[in-house]
Scaffold this motif. Sequence first.
Motif, short mmCIF file in Angstrom:
data_model
loop_
_atom_site.label_atom_id
_atom_site.label_comp_id
_atom_site.label_asym_id
_atom_site.label_seq_id
_atom_site.Cartn_x
_atom_site.Cartn_y
_atom_site.Cartn_z
N GLY A 122 0.81 -1.23 0.00
CA GLY A 122 0.00 0.00 0.00
C GLY A 122 0.83 1.26 0.00
N LEU A 123 1.90 1.28 -0.79
CA LEU A 123 2.79 2.45 -0.81
C LEU A 123 2.07 3.68 -1.35
N GLN A 124 2.30 4.80 -0.69
CA GLN A 124 1.79 6.08 -1.16
C GLN A 124 2.99 6.87 -1.69
N VAL A 125 2.92 7.24 -2.96
CA VAL A 125 4.03 7.92 -3.63
C VAL A 125 3.59 9.33 -3.99
N VAL A 126 4.43 10.30 -3.68
CA VAL A 126 4.10 11.69 -3.98
C VAL A 126 5.23 12.32 -4.79
N SER A 127 4.85 13.03 -5.84
CA SER A 127 5.78 13.84 -6.63
C SER A 127 5.28 15.27 -6.60
N GLY A 128 6.15 16.20 -6.93
CA GLY A 128 5.71 17.60 -6.91
C GLY A 128 6.83 18.54 -7.23
N ASN A 129 6.57 19.82 -7.01
CA ASN A 129 7.55 20.86 -7.33
C ASN A 129 8.50 21.08 -6.15
N PHE A 130 9.18 19.99 -5.76
CA PHE A 130 10.07 20.07 -4.62
C PHE A 130 11.45 20.63 -4.98
N ARG A 151 18.46 25.29 -7.34
CA ARG A 151 18.56 26.54 -6.60
C ARG A 151 18.20 26.33 -5.13
N ARG A 152 17.16 25.54 -4.92
CA ARG A 152 16.70 25.29 -3.55
C ARG A 152 15.85 24.02 -3.53
N VAL A 153 15.86 23.34 -2.41
CA VAL A 153 15.03 22.15 -2.22
C VAL A 153 13.95 22.47 -1.20
N ALA A 154 12.73 22.16 -1.53
CA ALA A 154 11.61 22.40 -0.61
C ALA A 154 11.58 21.28 0.42
N ASN A 155 12.59 21.28 1.28
CA ASN A 155 12.75 20.15 2.21
C ASN A 155 11.64 20.07 3.26
N GLU A 156 11.11 21.21 3.68
CA GLU A 156 10.06 21.16 4.70
C GLU A 156 8.81 20.48 4.16
N ALA A 157 8.47 20.76 2.91
CA ALA A 157 7.31 20.10 2.31
C ALA A 157 7.57 18.61 2.15
N LEU A 170 11.36 12.05 -6.94
CA LEU A 170 11.87 13.23 -7.61
C LEU A 170 12.34 12.88 -9.02
N SER A 171 12.05 13.77 -9.96
CA SER A 171 12.45 13.60 -11.36
C SER A 171 13.57 14.58 -11.70
N PRO A 172 14.28 14.34 -12.79
CA PRO A 172 15.39 15.22 -13.17
C PRO A 172 14.94 16.50 -13.86
N ILE A 173 13.93 17.11 -13.33
CA ILE A 173 13.42 18.39 -13.84
C ILE A 173 13.11 19.27 -12.64
N GLY A 174 13.49 20.53 -12.72
CA GLY A 174 13.16 21.50 -11.69
C GLY A 174 12.38 22.65 -12.29
N VAL A 175 11.69 23.38 -11.45
CA VAL A 175 10.90 24.51 -11.92
C VAL A 175 11.39 25.77 -11.23
N GLU A 188 22.55 15.23 -9.54
CA GLU A 188 22.62 16.51 -8.85
C GLU A 188 21.39 16.71 -7.96
N VAL A 189 20.24 16.28 -8.47
CA VAL A 189 19.02 16.38 -7.67
C VAL A 189 19.15 15.53 -6.41
N ALA A 190 19.70 14.33 -6.56
CA ALA A 190 19.85 13.43 -5.41
C ALA A 190 20.78 14.01 -4.36
N VAL A 191 21.90 14.57 -4.79
CA VAL A 191 22.85 15.17 -3.84
C VAL A 191 22.20 16.34 -3.11
N ALA A 192 21.53 17.22 -3.86
CA ALA A 192 20.90 18.39 -3.25
C ALA A 192 19.82 17.97 -2.25
N ALA A 193 19.03 16.95 -2.60
CA ALA A 193 17.97 16.48 -1.70
C ALA A 193 18.57 15.88 -0.43
N ALA A 194 19.63 15.08 -0.58
CA ALA A 194 20.25 14.44 0.58
C ALA A 194 20.82 15.48 1.54
N ILE A 195 21.43 16.52 0.99
CA ILE A 195 22.00 17.57 1.83
C ILE A 195 20.89 18.34 2.55
#
Length: 435
Positions: A122-130, A151-157, A170-175, A188-195
């Motif tokens: 029953g996994l719940q998966v969410v994607s968005g403008n993170f 530029r920035r990661v919406a880590n709180e969300a 997360l996908s390899p596209i940013g907005v 690069e997205v993975a590194v930024a999110a991990a940090i």
Amino acid sequence: MPADSFVRSFRESSPYIHRFRGQTFVINFGGNAIADGSIRGLAHDIALLNSLGINVVLVHGAGPQIDAALQVHGLQTQRVNGKRITSPEAMQVLREAVGGARLVVEAALSEGQMGSPMAHAGLQVVSGNFIIAQPLGILDGVDYQSTGQVRRVANEAMERHLAGDEIVLLSPIGVSPTGTLFNIRAEEVAVAAAIALGAAKLVFYMDEDGVLDGNGQLLRQLTSSEIPGLLERQNISADAREHLLSAGAACARGVERVHLISRHVDGALLRELFTRDGLGTLISRDSFEHMRMATVADIPGILALIRPLEEKGILVKRSRERLEMEADHFVVMERDGKIIGCAAVYPYPDQGMAEVACLAVDNRYRRQGRGERLMAFCENWARERQLSQIFVLSTQTTHWFLERKFRQGSLEELPVPRQQLYNFQRRSQVFFQIL
């Protein structure tokens, strides 16, 4: 698998299960895992991590999907310094290819057929403008157009979703704040999110088994300070080079552990995370506390550490002269230039054994896992020399070894040279562990 092997393996994984609960792992895999269908096996492992209370952030690539879509539309793109120059026309095709790849991942994570590893998940998966992006711009005269950077990661969300037991994808596209989409390398997205999330682990799937040394042998463990030296080698693959650069950047910004594992091994993620030896290459962040082999210059620090234990009869008394002669057998744990722990390891190669002795930790730093780390260092030292067992002799800390799955043995099981040195007045008990 025989029943006893399953039980033993499951029990051995329990310390990792307890330790990882509530931690955040960021896992990056390329579009090739989506193209060849191996994403389904990975989804099974992700479901297990989620069930164990681990917060999971997935970052997928889409390189093969983008290349195939561009070919269908008769478009070509260039790469400069490993980055794709993304024209506005290519960006239109790219966003559709990335969207399609993301849907395949979501479908794999949504499987729930009875009898499959995903049943009842029953996994719940969410994607968005993170991922908030900005243009890479013009570098060395090259206009990268719709290629961007984080530029920035919406880590709180993201943290709110993770707290709700959801998997973040997360996908390899940013907005950008202007609503413009930019192509960003998944790594690069993975590194930024991990940090940004303060992740405990960042995991990269790769085509190789991990990082290989000059002889083609797998390097099991590295520290981030070793990365520059490895990058100077001529025979390192482009894949490994990129992952090492990413690992260095992540460790420099606070990520404690980066794992490089093969995408071609089923269950590689579980074997890397939940077994003592792991599977791939572990890169750890350098800290002000580390372990290394001792030198003669460390003898005063070792003496100050072990003398109180010798006076209590816990350790055998060693003269300064003996310590100086045996300095190259000692491992020291150093913190801000001070020796806070030590152990000695003596090999018996003809018998395939090594003795671990003189294990000591400064009283102010005990009960924090440092004894286990010293023992693990000695175990790895023995494994590297193709030894199959370690043994210890103890009079007052026997339960410490029993609690760490040592087996109590007999004097007759010791190598003959060590039997001849046995002190019958101390009547030490003997413990063994198979490596």
